[in-house]
Design a protein around this motif. Sequence first.
Motif, short mmCIF file in Angstrom:
data_model
loop_
_atom_site.label_atom_id
_atom_site.label_comp_id
_atom_site.label_asym_id
_atom_site.label_seq_id
_atom_site.Cartn_x
_atom_site.Cartn_y
_atom_site.Cartn_z
N ALA A 135 0.83 -1.21 0.00
CA ALA A 135 0.00 0.00 0.00
C ALA A 135 0.86 1.26 0.00
N LEU A 136 1.99 1.21 0.69
CA LEU A 136 2.85 2.38 0.82
C LEU A 136 3.88 2.51 -0.29
N GLN B 267 11.76 -1.65 15.01
CA GLN B 267 10.95 -1.49 13.78
C GLN B 267 10.02 -0.29 13.92
N ALA B 268 9.40 -0.13 15.07
CA ALA B 268 8.50 1.01 15.30
C ALA B 268 9.28 2.33 15.19
N ALA C 167 8.72 5.32 12.53
CA ALA C 167 8.52 6.69 13.00
C ALA C 167 9.52 7.65 12.36
N SER C 168 10.68 7.15 11.99
CA SER C 168 11.69 8.02 11.38
C SER C 168 11.40 8.35 9.92
N VAL C 169 10.59 7.53 9.25
CA VAL C 169 10.32 7.77 7.82
C VAL C 169 8.90 8.21 7.53
N LEU C 170 7.97 7.91 8.41
CA LEU C 170 6.57 8.28 8.17
C LEU C 170 6.28 9.64 8.79
#
Length: 165
Positions: free
Chosen positions: A37-38, A106-107, A111-114
Amino acid sequence: GKEPGDLVFVLQQRQHELFTRRRSDLIMKKKITLLEALTGLKFVLTHLDGQKYFISSEPGEVIAVNAVKAVPELGMPLLGDPYTKGNLFIEFEIQFPADGSLTDAQAALLASVLPNPSAVPALTDDMEPVSIKTINLEEEAAKSRARDREAYESDDDDGAGGQQQ
């Protein structure tokens, strides 16, 4: 020695495991991962006539939750014009990671890219912290109906039901 008459055909449309027909359009559901989706998706679709199509999203396109996309002229032929076809509509269902499946690392990477939430409120002393939980909506609706029914029945039991003057 018989009179000519009309020949009547009755067609029954069978359900298909992948496609639903709406006039000349076809509709299908497609499960995709959050990654697809992304970042984009590619899949092969075998059409009703056996023809295979390589379907992909546009570069940079993000597919939103409950998105419906179309492939023009990949539906059924129009009545009276077999050379013009309807569209194929694809209803996307995005499969998210399971609860607890993402590690802290992973979270943090996500958070660093979204994009960040627009505003993250701070917990203050006048607030009570609560958490959301996963529910089965159908079960909760049934429980709610039962509670409502009990409330109305208990209201009727006191003899004061209905409009009061």
